[in-house]
Design a protein around this motif. Structure first.
Motif, PDB file in Angstrom:
ATOM      1  N   LYS A 103      -1.080   0.758 -12.547  1.00  0.00           N
ATOM      2  CA  LYS A 103      -1.113   0.320 -11.149  1.00  0.00           C
ATOM      3  C   LYS A 103      -0.587  -1.107 -11.001  1.00  0.00           C
ATOM      4  N   LYS A 112       0.653   4.222  -2.739  1.00  0.00           N
ATOM      5  CA  LYS A 112      -0.451   3.895  -3.645  1.00  0.00           C
ATOM      6  C   LYS A 112      -1.240   5.137  -4.038  1.00  0.00           C
ATOM      7  N   GLN A 113      -1.564   5.980  -3.043  1.00  0.00           N
ATOM      8  CA  GLN A 113      -2.350   7.180  -3.336  1.00  0.00           C
ATOM      9  C   GLN A 113      -1.542   8.190  -4.155  1.00  0.00           C
ATOM     10  N   ASP A 114      -0.256   8.333  -3.821  1.00  0.00           N
ATOM     11  CA  ASP A 114       0.597   9.253  -4.591  1.00  0.00           C
ATOM     12  C   ASP A 114       0.697   8.806  -6.047  1.00  0.00           C
ATOM     13  N   GLU A 167      -3.429   9.994 -12.574  1.00  0.00           N
ATOM     14  CA  GLU A 167      -4.544  10.860 -12.959  1.00  0.00           C
ATOM     15  C   GLU A 167      -4.044  12.126 -13.649  1.00  0.00           C
ATOM     16  N   ALA A 225      -1.483   7.032  -7.633  1.00  0.00           N
ATOM     17  CA  ALA A 225      -2.794   7.234  -8.257  1.00  0.00           C
ATOM     18  C   ALA A 225      -2.951   8.688  -8.703  1.00  0.00           C
ATOM     19  N   ASP A 226      -2.463   9.614  -7.886  1.00  0.00           N
ATOM     20  CA  ASP A 226      -2.529  11.034  -8.266  1.00  0.00           C
ATOM     21  C   ASP A 226      -1.673  11.310  -9.501  1.00  0.00           C
ATOM     22  N   ALA A 230       0.809  -1.218   0.000  1.00  0.00           N
ATOM     23  CA  ALA A 230       0.000   0.000   0.000  1.00  0.00           C
ATOM     24  C   ALA A 230       0.842   1.269   0.000  1.00  0.00           C
ATOM     25  N   THR A 245      -4.915   3.384 -16.615  1.00  0.00           N
ATOM     26  CA  THR A 245      -4.539   3.519 -15.207  1.00  0.00           C
ATOM     27  C   THR A 245      -4.407   2.155 -14.538  1.00  0.00           C
TER      28      THR A 245
END
Length: 205
Positions: free
Chosen positions: A31, A6-8, A14, A10-11, A3, A27
Motif C-alpha cells: 500500500k 485504494k479499495q481495488d 488480499e 486492497a482487494d 484515495a 500488505t
C-alpha cells in the motif's frame, strides 16, 4: 487522487497475499509503495504501460518498489482472454478422439504440445523421428508382426477344446438315452415272454 483505486488495490493485495508472503512482502508495504508510485506517475502524467515498464526495467526503481515489481510480474503472465485455453481444449479433442481414447495423461500432453507448439507439417522432417522409433524400440520393428498372435492362437485352442468337451458330453448323453431305450425294450420283451409261458402252462395244466 490519494484515495483513487485504494479499495481495488486492497482487494488485489488480499487475493495475492499468499504469493506475497513467499517473497516477504506485506500488505502494508504494498500500500505504501502504491501511494508513492501514484504520486510519481501523477507528477509525470504517465500511463499504465509506462508505469509497468518504469518499475520493471529500472533496476533501482525495481529495488525501491519491491512489492509492486512482484505484483506487476504476476499481472504480466495473466492471460487477457481464454482463447489459449479454448485452443488447448480443441487440440485435445482432435488428439484424443474415439480411436485414441486410451491415451495416458503424459502421452496426451506430449502430443498436444507437439501439435500446438511444434512446427507445421510442411516444415517438419520426420526422418529423424522415424529413425529413432525404428532403432530404439524394445524389439525390432517387424512389418506384419502380430504381438498378440500367441494369445489369439491360445484363445482358438481353448475354444476348440470347449467345443470338443461339449461334443463328448452330448455324445455321452445320447449313448445313455440309447442304452436306456434298449433296456426298456429288453425288459418289455422279457415281460411278454414270461406272460406267454404263464398262459401256456395254464393251458397245458
Amino acid at each position: 487522487m490519494a484515495a483513487y483505486g485504494k479499495q481495488d488495490f486492497a482487494d488485489i493485495c488480499e487475493h495475492y497475499q499468499p504469493l506475497m508472503d513467499e517473497h516477504s512482502v506485506t500488505t502494508k508495504m504494498l500500500k505504501s509503495e502504491f501511494i508513492l508510485d501514484k504520486s510519481y506517475a501523477a507528477a509525470r502524467t504517465l500511463r499504465m504501460p509506462q508505469i509497468f515498464s518504469g518499475i520493471l526495467c529500472d533496476t533501482e526503481r525495481c529495488k525501491q518498489y519491491k512489492g509492486l515489481s512482484i505484483l506487476f510480474e504476476i499481472y504480466l503472465v495473466l492471460a487477457v482472454n481464454t482463447a489459449v485455453c479454448e485452443r488447448g481444449f480443441s487440440c485435445m479433442k482432435r488428439v484424443k478422439n474415439d480411436w485414441r481414447s486410451c491415451l495416458g495423461t503424459e502421452q496426451l500432453s506430449r502430443l498436444m504440445f507437439s501439435s500446438i507448439e511444434g512446427p507445421s507439417m510442411d516444415n517438419f522432417d520426420a526422418a529423424g523421428a522415424v529413425e529413432k522409433w525404428w532403432t530404439l524400440g524394445n524389439r525390432a520393428r517387424r512389418p506384419g508382426f502380430n504381438p498378440w498372435q500367441k494369445e489369439q492362437e491360445q484363445e482358438i485352442r481353448d475354444d476348440l477344446y470347449e467345443d470338443l468337451v461339449l461334443m463328448d458330453q452330448e455324445t455321452e448323453q445320447e449313448e445313455n438315452v440309447r442304452q436306456e431305450a434298449i433296456s426298456d425294450e429288453l425288459g418289455l420283451e422279457a415281460e411278454n415272454v414270461a406272460a406267454g409261458e404263464k398262459r401256456l402252462a395254464e393251458a397245458l395244466g
